[in-house]
Design a protein around this motif. Structure first.
Motif, PDB file in Angstrom:
ATOM      1  N   THR A  23       5.050   9.016 -24.257  1.00  0.00           N
ATOM      2  CA  THR A  23       4.366  10.072 -22.988  1.00  0.00           C
ATOM      3  C   THR A  23       3.499   9.289 -21.760  1.00  0.00           C
ATOM      4  O   THR A  23       3.846   9.995 -21.074  1.00  0.00           O
ATOM      5  CB  THR A  23       3.297  11.566 -23.290  1.00  0.00           C
ATOM      6  N   THR A  24       3.782   7.876 -22.127  1.00  0.00           N
ATOM      7  CA  THR A  24       2.872   7.167 -21.064  1.00  0.00           C
ATOM      8  C   THR A  24       4.445   6.716 -19.979  1.00  0.00           C
ATOM      9  O   THR A  24       4.962   5.957 -19.920  1.00  0.00           O
ATOM     10  CB  THR A  24       2.795   5.796 -21.641  1.00  0.00           C
ATOM     11  N   THR A  25       5.058   8.053 -19.080  1.00  0.00           N
ATOM     12  CA  THR A  25       6.338   8.155 -18.842  1.00  0.00           C
ATOM     13  C   THR A  25       5.645   8.486 -17.341  1.00  0.00           C
ATOM     14  O   THR A  25       4.302   9.545 -16.876  1.00  0.00           O
ATOM     15  CB  THR A  25       7.120   9.003 -19.125  1.00  0.00           C
ATOM     16  N   GLY A  26       5.993   7.714 -16.125  1.00  0.00           N
ATOM     17  CA  GLY A  26       5.638   8.583 -14.374  1.00  0.00           C
ATOM     18  C   GLY A  26       5.767   7.276 -14.085  1.00  0.00           C
ATOM     19  O   GLY A  26       6.405   6.611 -13.951  1.00  0.00           O
ATOM     20  N   SER A  27       5.210   7.142 -12.929  1.00  0.00           N
ATOM     21  CA  SER A  27       5.336   5.826 -11.822  1.00  0.00           C
ATOM     22  C   SER A  27       3.892   6.189 -11.416  1.00  0.00           C
ATOM     23  O   SER A  27       2.889   6.853 -11.439  1.00  0.00           O
ATOM     24  CB  SER A  27       6.157   6.355 -10.856  1.00  0.00           C
ATOM     25  N   VAL A  28       3.508   4.350 -10.664  1.00  0.00           N
ATOM     26  CA  VAL A  28       2.077   3.972 -10.773  1.00  0.00           C
ATOM     27  C   VAL A  28       1.979   2.834  -9.254  1.00  0.00           C
ATOM     28  O   VAL A  28       3.443   2.404  -8.819  1.00  0.00           O
ATOM     29  CB  VAL A  28       2.021   3.454 -11.644  1.00  0.00           C
ATOM     30  N   SER A  29       1.877   3.998  -7.846  1.00  0.00           N
ATOM     31  CA  SER A  29       1.975   3.160  -7.061  1.00  0.00           C
ATOM     32  C   SER A  29       0.852   1.816  -6.585  1.00  0.00           C
ATOM     33  O   SER A  29      -1.167   2.218  -7.128  1.00  0.00           O
ATOM     34  CB  SER A  29       1.613   3.878  -5.913  1.00  0.00           C
ATOM     35  N   LEU A  30       0.772   1.167  -6.302  1.00  0.00           N
ATOM     36  CA  LEU A  30       0.018  -0.374  -6.488  1.00  0.00           C
ATOM     37  C   LEU A  30      -0.025  -1.080  -5.146  1.00  0.00           C
ATOM     38  O   LEU A  30       0.569  -0.856  -4.046  1.00  0.00           O
ATOM     39  CB  LEU A  30       0.067  -1.865  -7.260  1.00  0.00           C
ATOM     40  N   LYS A  31      -1.034  -1.076  -4.383  1.00  0.00           N
ATOM     41  CA  LYS A  31      -0.878  -1.951  -2.895  1.00  0.00           C
ATOM     42  C   LYS A  31      -1.999  -3.643  -3.173  1.00  0.00           C
ATOM     43  O   LYS A  31      -2.657  -3.791  -4.186  1.00  0.00           O
ATOM     44  CB  LYS A  31      -2.856  -1.556  -2.744  1.00  0.00           C
ATOM     45  N   LEU A  32      -1.071  -4.410  -2.391  1.00  0.00           N
ATOM     46  CA  LEU A  32      -0.946  -5.888  -3.180  1.00  0.00           C
ATOM     47  C   LEU A  32      -1.682  -6.741  -1.671  1.00  0.00           C
ATOM     48  O   LEU A  32      -0.628  -6.470  -0.890  1.00  0.00           O
ATOM     49  CB  LEU A  32       0.648  -6.146  -3.314  1.00  0.00           C
ATOM     50  N   TYR A  33      -2.638  -7.634  -2.405  1.00  0.00           N
ATOM     51  CA  TYR A  33      -3.039  -7.936  -1.011  1.00  0.00           C
ATOM     52  C   TYR A  33      -4.095  -9.467  -1.297  1.00  0.00           C
ATOM     53  O   TYR A  33      -4.524  -8.965  -2.090  1.00  0.00           O
ATOM     54  CB  TYR A  33      -4.071  -6.517   0.160  1.00  0.00           C
ATOM     55  N   LYS A  34      -3.777 -10.575  -0.659  1.00  0.00           N
ATOM     56  CA  LYS A  34      -3.778 -11.469  -0.955  1.00  0.00           C
ATOM     57  C   LYS A  34      -4.469 -12.059  -2.181  1.00  0.00           C
ATOM     58  O   LYS A  34      -5.832 -12.038  -2.605  1.00  0.00           O
ATOM     59  CB  LYS A  34      -5.182 -11.672   0.151  1.00  0.00           C
ATOM     60  N   GLY A  35      -3.786 -11.747  -3.384  1.00  0.00           N
ATOM     61  CA  GLY A  35      -4.235 -12.208  -4.518  1.00  0.00           C
ATOM     62  C   GLY A  35      -4.879 -10.680  -6.145  1.00  0.00           C
ATOM     63  O   GLY A  35      -5.181 -10.441  -6.495  1.00  0.00           O
ATOM     64  N   SER A  36      -5.308  -9.194  -5.014  1.00  0.00           N
ATOM     65  CA  SER A  36      -5.735  -8.539  -5.750  1.00  0.00           C
ATOM     66  C   SER A  36      -4.433  -7.750  -5.916  1.00  0.00           C
ATOM     67  O   SER A  36      -3.617  -7.744  -5.007  1.00  0.00           O
ATOM     68  CB  SER A  36      -6.683  -8.115  -5.017  1.00  0.00           C
ATOM     69  N   VAL A  37      -4.854  -6.581  -7.015  1.00  0.00           N
ATOM     70  CA  VAL A  37      -4.080  -5.714  -7.097  1.00  0.00           C
ATOM     71  C   VAL A  37      -4.681  -4.358  -7.846  1.00  0.00           C
ATOM     72  O   VAL A  37      -5.676  -3.901  -8.017  1.00  0.00           O
ATOM     73  CB  VAL A  37      -3.002  -5.640  -8.615  1.00  0.00           C
ATOM     74  N   GLN A  38      -4.675  -3.480  -6.724  1.00  0.00           N
ATOM     75  CA  GLN A  38      -5.058  -1.984  -6.435  1.00  0.00           C
ATOM     76  C   GLN A  38      -4.575  -0.874  -7.048  1.00  0.00           C
ATOM     77  O   GLN A  38      -3.645  -0.625  -6.152  1.00  0.00           O
ATOM     78  CB  GLN A  38      -6.427  -1.719  -5.469  1.00  0.00           C
ATOM     79  N   VAL A  39      -4.714  -0.011  -7.595  1.00  0.00           N
ATOM     80  CA  VAL A  39      -3.629   1.832  -7.113  1.00  0.00           C
ATOM     81  C   VAL A  39      -4.170   2.321  -6.605  1.00  0.00           C
ATOM     82  O   VAL A  39      -5.661   2.192  -5.834  1.00  0.00           O
ATOM     83  CB  VAL A  39      -4.349   1.948  -8.994  1.00  0.00           C
ATOM     84  N   ALA A  40      -3.074   2.717  -5.998  1.00  0.00           N
ATOM     85  CA  ALA A  40      -2.686   3.429  -5.201  1.00  0.00           C
ATOM     86  C   ALA A  40      -2.938   5.305  -5.185  1.00  0.00           C
ATOM     87  O   ALA A  40      -3.259   5.976  -4.761  1.00  0.00           O
ATOM     88  CB  ALA A  40      -1.799   3.506  -4.203  1.00  0.00           C
ATOM     89  N   GLY A  41      -1.506   5.297  -6.197  1.00  0.00           N
ATOM     90  CA  GLY A  41      -1.746   6.241  -7.019  1.00  0.00           C
ATOM     91  C   GLY A  41      -1.050   6.672  -8.097  1.00  0.00           C
ATOM     92  O   GLY A  41      -0.736   5.241  -8.961  1.00  0.00           O
ATOM     93  N   ARG A  42      -1.451   7.632  -9.025  1.00  0.00           N
ATOM     94  CA  ARG A  42      -0.863   7.547 -10.553  1.00  0.00           C
ATOM     95  C   ARG A  42      -0.362   9.143 -10.330  1.00  0.00           C
ATOM     96  O   ARG A  42      -0.451  10.092  -9.940  1.00  0.00           O
ATOM     97  CB  ARG A  42      -1.355   7.299 -11.526  1.00  0.00           C
ATOM     98  N   ARG A  43       1.193   8.785 -11.664  1.00  0.00           N
ATOM     99  CA  ARG A  43       2.089  10.644 -11.621  1.00  0.00           C
ATOM    100  C   ARG A  43       2.259  10.190 -12.907  1.00  0.00           C
ATOM    101  O   ARG A  43       2.926   9.706 -13.457  1.00  0.00           O
ATOM    102  CB  ARG A  43       2.842  11.030 -10.333  1.00  0.00           C
ATOM    103  N   SER A  44       2.694  11.622 -13.246  1.00  0.00           N
ATOM    104  CA  SER A  44       3.017  11.831 -15.227  1.00  0.00           C
ATOM    105  C   SER A  44       3.298  13.314 -15.353  1.00  0.00           C
ATOM    106  O   SER A  44       2.392  14.001 -15.280  1.00  0.00           O
ATOM    107  CB  SER A  44       2.394  12.138 -15.720  1.00  0.00           C
ATOM    108  N   LEU A  45       4.148  13.784 -15.409  1.00  0.00           N
ATOM    109  CA  LEU A  45       4.795  14.822 -16.391  1.00  0.00           C
ATOM    110  C   LEU A  45       4.123  15.047 -17.414  1.00  0.00           C
ATOM    111  O   LEU A  45       3.331  16.807 -17.746  1.00  0.00           O
ATOM    112  CB  LEU A  45       6.023  15.151 -16.561  1.00  0.00           C
ATOM    113  N   TYR A  46       3.468  13.724 -18.032  1.00  0.00           N
ATOM    114  CA  TYR A  46       2.348  14.399 -19.642  1.00  0.00           C
ATOM    115  C   TYR A  46       0.734  14.164 -19.135  1.00  0.00           C
ATOM    116  O   TYR A  46       0.368  13.981 -20.569  1.00  0.00           O
ATOM    117  CB  TYR A  46       2.850  13.000 -20.495  1.00  0.00           C
TER     118      TYR A  46
END
Length: 432
Positions: free
Chosen positions: A367-390
């Motif tokens: 059920t780990t199905t969906g999408s994740v939006s990430l923000k990339l900036y100068k060596g860092s990865v930050q989550v910006a949003g997550r969505r899943s029907l499950y």
């Protein structure tokens, strides 16, 4: 791809000229003991020398094998001519990029396997796919042995040989670095000259590097002292975060069943997806790791890894799991991920335990199905949003407002029952 036969220099001429050679074996190599050996071949100095050494010490035909696991086509250019000039009967090249990504990288990614808190197992995952193909080639050409150029101090010798044991226990394994008298680069050069073997003329890197689709590793030189900061010009596939773009970039990773399938809405094959993630992450200085790790053979070593795409994909999968997996499942998964990583690092890819754990990981991430939006900036990865029907997250439950499903007054009874052992222990202490 098979290449034309080598020049007809007789084996006997090599066998009769063994005395006094720098590369003479230590008694383990017996002329005539083996008929045909498949050598994991890169075209570098070591493997170029191994070809004549095998012929001289084992009296065997040598078939060179090269795997393309995404290390870059430059390393494959001219290998045909080099292998044959070194005395090999032919060269076999196999493109393993998609298999590597789909059947080795993605299972580790789905499992969340990270070795000693940092290492995303780039080299560890590549060795079993190469060994598997090498065993296949050995069976195709009728070889009775395989050989590799791993040293006796590293992890790779274990990874290659355990894979061979698991896939074809009848194949013998030859490891020249554990047998010959060659002690260093100059010895190898002298041996090559004496046998008229063409050797690479490019300047030797001061670092020991391993490149593939997933990462680039660096060891040696100033890195051998853990107090030294890596040099800025050492890195090759990632921009220095200080020099990365001054504007962040957002990237959306689509995931199905715990593995990535798309970037920014574009469906991609496993290898193509990783390549694109590498390009995006490298531009922003993502995925640089500097660590002191415990090698399987007991010593510590210091390595620096560049894994830009892998870092992005790991972050995306883990963030989506925060929506789709419950607390107990995440805890069990994380605990097993540690063992999974240890098995892969130790070369036990084909063990039933890892295969069984993989079946578990595949099941719980359905059920780990969906999408994740990430923000990339100068060596860092930050989550910006997550969505899943499950998604197990319910805003109507988590909200501070009272709802029909969750009544805040129910918490009082839960706390009394949950805290009962604490109260009983305190009552006992008071009475003593």
């Amino acid at each position: 791809m098979e290449i034309k036969q080598a020049p007809t220099e007789s084996l006997s001429s090599l066998q009769n000229d063994r005395d006094g050679e720098i590369g003479k074996g230590n008694g383990k190599g017996v002329v005539g003991q083996l008929k045909k050996v498949v050598l994991a071949y890169s075209g570098g100095l070591d493997t170029s020398v191994i070809v004549p050494w095998l012929r001289e010490n084992y009296g065997c035909e040598v078939v060179c094998f090269t795997a393309d696991v995404g290390q870059g086509m430059k390393e494959l250019k001219g290998l045909e001519e080099k292998a044959i000039a070194s005395g090999a009967s032919k060269l076999v090249v196999k493109d393993l990029k998609e298999e590597f990504a789909k059947d080795f990288i993605f299972p580790c990614l789905r499992a969340g396997a990270v070795y000693e808190r940092k290492y995303l197992l780039g080299t560890s995952m590549a060795r079993p796919v190469i060994a598997k193909a090498m065993v296949d080639v050995a069976e195709e050409v009728g070889a009775d042995a395989v050989a590799h150029g791993c040293t006796g101090k590293g992890n790779d010798q274990v990874r290659f040989e355990l894979a061979c044991f698991a896939l074809n226990p009848n194949l013998k394994v030859v490891a020249p670095w554990r047998e010959w008298d060659i002690t260093g680069r100059q010895d190898a050069i002298e041996y090559a000259k004496k046998h008229n073997i063409p050797i690479p003329v490019t300047k030797k890197s001061i670092y020991s590097r391993d490149a593939n689709l997933w990462h680039l590793s660096h060891e040696g030189d100033v890195l051998e002292d853990p107090t030294n900061e890596p040099k800025k010009d050492m890195y090759m596939i990632s921009t220095d975060p200080e020099d990365a773009p001054n504007e962040p970039e957002y990237v959306e990773i689509g995931i199905e069943g715990g593995v990535p399938v798309s970037i920014n809405g574009e469906l991609l094959s496993p290898a193509s997806l990783i390549s694109k993630a590498n390009h995006i992450g490298g531009k922003h200085g993502i995925g640089r790791i500097d660590m002191v790790e415990n090698r399987l053979v007991g010593m510590k070593s210091r390595g620096v890894y560049e894994t830009p795409g892998g870092t992005i994909l790991f972050a995306a999968v883990r963030e989506l799991e925060s929506l789709t997996l419950d607390r107990e499942t995440i805890q069990v998964k994380d605990s097993l991920a540690l063992k999974y990583a240890e098995l892969v690092y130790a070369g036990r890819w084909f063990d039933p335990l890892r295969e069984s754990m993989d079946a578990f990981m595949k099941k719980i991430t359905e059920t780990t199905t969906g999408s994740v939006s990430l923000k990339l900036y100068k060596g860092s990865v930050q989550v910006a949003g997550r969505r899943s029907l499950y998604s197990l997250y319910r805003e109507d439950i988590s909200s501070f407002e009272n709802g029909q499903i969750y009544n805040q007054a129910d918490a009082a009874g839960f706390i009394r029952l949950y805290g009962l052992p604490t109260r009983v222990r305190a009552m006992l202490n008071k009475s003593l």
